[in-house]
Write a protein that holds these residues in place. Structure first.
Motif, PDB file in Angstrom:
ATOM      1  N   THR A   1      34.734  78.769  69.385  1.00  0.00           N
ATOM      2  CA  THR A   1      33.988  78.502  68.157  1.00  0.00           C
ATOM      3  C   THR A   1      34.648  77.350  67.399  1.00  0.00           C
ATOM      4  O   THR A   1      35.818  77.025  67.634  1.00  0.00           O
ATOM      5  N   LEU A   2      33.916  76.783  66.464  1.00  0.00           N
ATOM      6  CA  LEU A   2      34.461  75.708  65.639  1.00  0.00           C
ATOM      7  C   LEU A   2      35.667  76.210  64.847  1.00  0.00           C
ATOM      8  O   LEU A   2      36.664  75.502  64.712  1.00  0.00           O
ATOM      9  N   LEU A   3      35.607  77.426  64.356  1.00  0.00           N
ATOM     10  CA  LEU A   3      36.735  77.998  63.612  1.00  0.00           C
ATOM     11  C   LEU A   3      37.968  78.131  64.496  1.00  0.00           C
ATOM     12  O   LEU A   3      39.089  77.812  64.069  1.00  0.00           O
ATOM     13  N   ALA A   4      37.789  78.564  65.743  1.00  0.00           N
ATOM     14  CA  ALA A   4      38.925  78.677  66.664  1.00  0.00           C
ATOM     15  C   ALA A   4      39.514  77.304  66.969  1.00  0.00           C
ATOM     16  O   ALA A   4      40.737  77.139  67.033  1.00  0.00           O
ATOM     17  N   VAL A   5      38.664  76.306  67.126  1.00  0.00           N
ATOM     18  CA  VAL A   5      39.130  74.939  67.381  1.00  0.00           C
ATOM     19  C   VAL A   5      39.918  74.435  66.173  1.00  0.00           C
ATOM     20  O   VAL A   5      40.975  73.821  66.313  1.00  0.00           O
ATOM     21  N   ALA A   6      39.404  74.716  64.976  1.00  0.00           N
ATOM     22  CA  ALA A   6      40.101  74.293  63.755  1.00  0.00           C
ATOM     23  C   ALA A   6      41.483  74.938  63.671  1.00  0.00           C
ATOM     24  O   ALA A   6      42.456  74.280  63.305  1.00  0.00           O
ATOM     25  N   ARG A   7      41.563  76.203  64.000  1.00  0.00           N
ATOM     26  CA  ARG A   7      42.875  76.882  63.995  1.00  0.00           C
ATOM     27  C   ARG A   7      43.823  76.217  64.985  1.00  0.00           C
ATOM     28  O   ARG A   7      44.985  75.976  64.677  1.00  0.00           O
ATOM     29  N   TRP A   8      43.322  75.925  66.208  1.00  0.00           N
ATOM     30  CA  TRP A   8      44.153  75.292  67.223  1.00  0.00           C
ATOM     31  C   TRP A   8      44.628  73.919  66.734  1.00  0.00           C
ATOM     32  O   TRP A   8      45.742  73.501  66.996  1.00  0.00           O
ATOM     33  N   ALA A   9      43.760  73.231  66.005  1.00  0.00           N
ATOM     34  CA  ALA A   9      44.094  71.899  65.482  1.00  0.00           C
ATOM     35  C   ALA A   9      45.027  71.960  64.283  1.00  0.00           C
ATOM     36  O   ALA A   9      45.502  70.933  63.808  1.00  0.00           O
TER      37      ALA A   9
ATOM     38  N   GLY B   1      34.209  68.910  72.979  1.00  0.00           N
ATOM     39  CA  GLY B   1      34.155  70.200  73.668  1.00  0.00           C
ATOM     40  C   GLY B   1      32.835  70.907  73.522  1.00  0.00           C
ATOM     41  O   GLY B   1      32.644  72.011  74.047  1.00  0.00           O
ATOM     42  N   GLY B   2      31.895  70.314  72.793  1.00  0.00           N
ATOM     43  CA  GLY B   2      30.561  70.870  72.647  1.00  0.00           C
ATOM     44  C   GLY B   2      30.304  71.656  71.375  1.00  0.00           C
ATOM     45  O   GLY B   2      29.171  72.041  71.108  1.00  0.00           O
ATOM     46  N   GLN B   3      31.294  71.906  70.558  1.00  0.00           N
ATOM     47  CA  GLN B   3      31.120  72.664  69.327  1.00  0.00           C
ATOM     48  C   GLN B   3      30.319  71.844  68.316  1.00  0.00           C
ATOM     49  O   GLN B   3      30.610  70.675  68.089  1.00  0.00           O
ATOM     50  N   LEU B   4      29.311  72.472  67.703  1.00  0.00           N
ATOM     51  CA  LEU B   4      28.505  71.806  66.695  1.00  0.00           C
ATOM     52  C   LEU B   4      29.284  71.714  65.398  1.00  0.00           C
ATOM     53  O   LEU B   4      29.974  72.660  65.005  1.00  0.00           O
TER      54      LEU B   4
END
Length: 138
Positions: free
Chosen positions: A99-107, A133-136
């Motif tokens: 999810t976008l939230l998971a990507v943000a956490r990783w970042a 990665g395809g996340q909107l």
């Protein structure tokens, strides 16, 4: 080497010749050329996370270097840096379907930073609809 999310060309000088040509005036005298890191909120390093926000430039005078540093500071946009970090994180191993939230956490972005980057992106003429990665981006 510092990479850029939106391309790696400066003033029409190809990446191959960058270290031997002043990126401001085009001078090629190797005795006068100096390399330095300048602030650039669009610069995202593919390998070294601590190098984000800096771009390697080649110049031939202190005046040119100071002008590029001043320009980098004047045009700095936190949200642009965060968008680049989101893009890099979105293609990290295991993140392609995240999810976008998971990507943000990783970042390493906070909820507030994510909110700000999404809002900033929505106001841009050339906004980004989705991360690599395809996340909107909504």
């Amino acid at each position: 080497m510092v990479g850029r999310l939106n391309g790696d060309r400066v003033a029409g000088v190809s990446t191959h010749h960058r270290r031997s040509v002043c990126q401001v005036c085009g001078r090629t005298d190797p005795r006068k050329l100096v390399q330095a890191l300048i602030p650039d909120s669009s610069a995202i390093d593919e390998l070294e996370l601590g190098a984000d926000g800096y771009r390697l430039v080649t110049v031939c005078s202190d005046d040119e270097l100071h002008a590029l540093i001043a320009l980098g500071r004047a045009t700095w946009v936190d949200e642009q840096l965060w968008l680049g970090r989101l893009g890099r994180a979105s293609i990290a191993p295991g993140m392609r379907r995240a999810t976008l939230l998971a990507v943000a956490r990783w970042a390493g972005l906070t909820h507030e930073q994510l909110r700000r980057v999404v809002a900033w992106n929505a106001t841009r003429v050339a906004s980004t609809e989705s991360l690599p990665g395809g996340q909107l981006l909504r």
